[in-house]
Motif scaffolding. Structure first.
Motif, PDB file in Angstrom:
ATOM      1  N   HIS A  89      40.180  -6.878   7.091  1.00  0.00           N
ATOM      2  CA  HIS A  89      40.608  -6.962   8.305  1.00  0.00           C
ATOM      3  C   HIS A  89      41.329  -8.567   8.532  1.00  0.00           C
ATOM      4  O   HIS A  89      40.936  -9.563   7.729  1.00  0.00           O
ATOM      5  CB  HIS A  89      39.589  -7.064   9.384  1.00  0.00           C
ATOM      6  N   HIS A  91      40.611 -11.777  10.508  1.00  0.00           N
ATOM      7  CA  HIS A  91      39.453 -12.370  11.394  1.00  0.00           C
ATOM      8  C   HIS A  91      39.980 -13.575  12.155  1.00  0.00           C
ATOM      9  O   HIS A  91      41.071 -14.121  11.843  1.00  0.00           O
ATOM     10  CB  HIS A  91      38.369 -12.850  10.340  1.00  0.00           C
ATOM     11  N   HIS A 105      36.389 -10.115  13.860  1.00  0.00           N
ATOM     12  CA  HIS A 105      37.594  -9.606  13.803  1.00  0.00           C
ATOM     13  C   HIS A 105      38.639 -10.186  14.908  1.00  0.00           C
ATOM     14  O   HIS A 105      37.943 -10.235  16.191  1.00  0.00           O
ATOM     15  CB  HIS A 105      37.582  -8.042  14.021  1.00  0.00           C
ATOM     16  N   VAL A 159      39.774 -11.099   5.653  1.00  0.00           N
ATOM     17  CA  VAL A 159      38.597 -11.173   4.891  1.00  0.00           C
ATOM     18  C   VAL A 159      38.729  -9.708   4.113  1.00  0.00           C
ATOM     19  O   VAL A 159      38.877  -8.539   4.720  1.00  0.00           O
ATOM     20  CB  VAL A 159      37.214 -11.132   5.794  1.00  0.00           C
ATOM     21  N   HIS A 161      36.486  -6.801   2.501  1.00  0.00           N
ATOM     22  CA  HIS A 161      35.062  -6.299   2.361  1.00  0.00           C
ATOM     23  C   HIS A 161      34.756  -5.485   1.394  1.00  0.00           C
ATOM     24  O   HIS A 161      35.891  -4.790   0.604  1.00  0.00           O
ATOM     25  CB  HIS A 161      34.865  -5.589   3.916  1.00  0.00           C
TER      26      HIS A 161
HETATM   27 CU   LIG Z   1      36.295  -7.703   8.616  1.00  0.00          CU
END
Ligand SMILES: [Cu+2]
Length: 186
Positions: A89, A91, A105, A159, A161
């Motif tokens: 996402h 951030h 986010h 980022v 994940h």
């Molecule tokens: Cu994220």
């Protein structure tokens, strides 16, 4: 495959445009590429988990300026674990020594309740979700288009994940541990 080819072409084109643009000219295009390494001040790409994002993996992001269709963000990865699902996402904050340093986010409409796990706010139309699955060589590509612009608001990193992003109430927007971070000022 077609998406991957298109994404590669887009990044190549953007590289040419960015290179050809005088430094004094403003451009709404963001193009950043970094090789993951353990955190050091000034690192472009940081890995927090060298098993799932090995040092030496490349993370690249391209964001178009606002068009009538909105904003498109393309993430490409090389050198990750083959045939594996990852979440990713945009951030709000830059990458830091700790995975949490990148903050929450980016949300176009901010959830008044934080951390935001309400699908009304934590969804791929209000945030930029860049989930992907790597191929047999560890290459991954994700494309997200949202109908709005960052507009200078804080959006400073991507980022990566541990899992694809959850969508259920109470967990929406979560995707497991933060494995890596790419600094990108959108
Ligand atoms: Cu994220």
């Amino acid at each position: 495959m077609r998406t991957r080819t298109l994404a590669t072409a887009l990044i190549g084109l953007a590289a040419v445009l960015v290179t050809a643009t005088p430094a004094s000219a403003s451009t709404a295009t963001t193009l950043v590429s970094g090789v993951a390494e353990p955190y050091v001040p000034g690192a472009v790409a940081v890995t927090y988990d060298q098993t799932l994002v090995p040092a030496g993996a490349r993370l690249s992001v391209l964001a178009t300026g606002t068009t009538p269709l909105g904003t498109t963000v393309v993430l490409t990865t090389h050198g990750l674990v083959p045939d594996r699902e990852y979440g990713a996402h945009v951030h709000t904050k830059p990458c830091g020594a700790a995975p949490a340093d990148a903050g929450p986010h980016f949300q176009n409409v901010a959830d008044p309740v934080q951390p935001s796990v309400d699908p009304a706010y934590a969804n791929p139309r209000n945030e930029v979700w860049l989930d992907f699955t790597t191929d047999a060589t560890g290459t991954g590509v994700a494309v997200a288009t949202v109908p709005w612009a960052f507009g200078g608001r804080p959006a400073s990193s991507v980022v990566v994940h541990e899992t694809h992003t959850h969508t259920d109430p109470g967990h929406a927007g979560t995707a497991g541990a933060r494995l890596a971070c790419l600094n990108a000022a959108f």
